[in-house]
Enzyme design. Structure first.
Site, PDB file in Angstrom:
ATOM      1  N   LEU A 137       0.854  -1.371  -0.052  1.00  0.00           N
ATOM      2  CA  LEU A 137      -0.006  -0.010  -0.018  1.00  0.00           C
ATOM      3  C   LEU A 137       0.919   1.274  -0.189  1.00  0.00           C
ATOM      4  O   LEU A 137       0.236   2.501   0.083  1.00  0.00           O
ATOM      5  CB  LEU A 137      -1.035   0.067   1.222  1.00  0.00           C
ATOM      6  N   ASP A 138       2.206   1.217   0.031  1.00  0.00           N
ATOM      7  CA  ASP A 138       3.125   2.211  -0.465  1.00  0.00           C
ATOM      8  C   ASP A 138       3.964   1.857  -1.390  1.00  0.00           C
ATOM      9  O   ASP A 138       5.400   2.491  -1.152  1.00  0.00           O
ATOM     10  CB  ASP A 138       3.479   2.916   0.931  1.00  0.00           C
TER      11      ASP A 138
END
Length: 300
Positions: A137-138
């Site tokens: 997610l990053d």
């Protein structure tokens, strides 16, 4: 008592780790090269930069990484060594030797064989992450290192989610968290449960490496992030005529707004990168201009 980052210096000992040299101080943490008698590989100590009563995002991100990193194994992730207590927080882990993906950004656009090679290696690492029930997610160039042997290593799991553990960021924050150029449309809408969010970020990386441009710019506010829900980027082949149709097909499929239109898994994306003759071409492959404004209005 918490470590006072401002007073640390080489030679100090923190929880049995000797501080050898500072690598980074600022942002969310201070990072030091460290050594300990029983560790036979390079190691670092990550210490939160702010105290627990000062920055909620720093706190939650640090706690998230402290929970997730020990559960990861394999060459695509730093080896976990130890973690500190609530009162004296730190994470000790392997110092990954190799070349950060950021180093390639100095000479964009890359040769296409490099784009494909790097993309396939990152996709393999993402697949191994998902197999261990974690979504990054990053995903972005800052968070990828290439080992000398060639494996891509994913780092910094502060925004990650383990599908069998509580999602601390979702519990604490109503607004999305992520990095402007790479955050997926569903994350912008508050969804943190879809592994295909990482495929979107990987598609953005591939686009950037192949064209030298960010497909959605570098917005810093949520309003700017939302534009990717309805405004499509310039087709890569318009920006770099050397890009073959099959590679544009892969990139544009990876960054589709609807996760159901993307690759189902990172393994399938890696397979297509490694086997261009087997890529099924669609209208994406020949696209040379953005969608008409009427299409954009309907999406908005």
């Amino acid at each position: 008592m918490a470590v006072d980052i401002q007073r640390l210096s080489p030679g100090d000992v923190v929880e049995g780790f000797r501080l050898d040299e500072p690598l980074q101080t600022g942002g969310m943490s201070s990072i030091w090269r460290v050594s300990r008698g029983d560790i036979d590989f390079p190691a670092i100590l990550k210490i939160p930069f702010l105290r627990y009563d000062e920055d909620q995002l720093s706190i939650v991100s640090f706690e998230t990484e402290k929970i997730i990193l020990p559960r990861l194994h394999g060459p695509h992730f730093p080896r976990f060594i130890a973690a500190g207590s609530y009162d004296n927080p730190f994470i000790a882990m392997e110092f990954v030797t190799g070349t950060p993906l950021e180093a390639w950004l100095e000479r964009l656009p890359l040769e296409l064989d490099e784009v494909v090679r790097l993309g396939a290696r990152i996709a393999t690492a993402v697949q191994k992450l998902h197999e261990q029930h974690v979504i990054h997610l990053d995903l972005k160039p800052d968070n990828v290192i290439l080992r000398p042997a060639g494996e891509a290593v994913l780092i910094d799991f502060g925004f990650a989610r383990h599908d069998r553990l509580p999602d601390l960021l979702a519990e604490e924050f109503d607004e999305p968290v992520g990095t402007g150029p790479y955050i997926s449309p569903e994350q912008v809408l508050g969804v943190r449960t879809d592994p295909r969010s990482d495929l979107f970020a990987l598609g953005v990386i591939l686009y950037y490496l192949a064209t030298g441009k960010q497909p959605f710019g570098d917005p810093t506010r949520i309003a700017g992030w939302r534009r990717r829900l309805y405004v499509d980027p310039e087709p890569p082949r318009k920006l770099n005529g050397k890009i073959p149709a099959w590679l544009q097909e892969i990139i544009l499929r990876a960054i589709e707004v609807d996760p159901n239109d993307r690759y189902p898994t990172a393994a399938q994306l890696a397979f297509d990168l490694n086997n261009p003759d087997q890529v099924k071409l669609t209208a994406r492959a020949e696209k040379l201009k953005r969608d008409p404004i009427t299409t954009v209005w309907r999406r908005g």
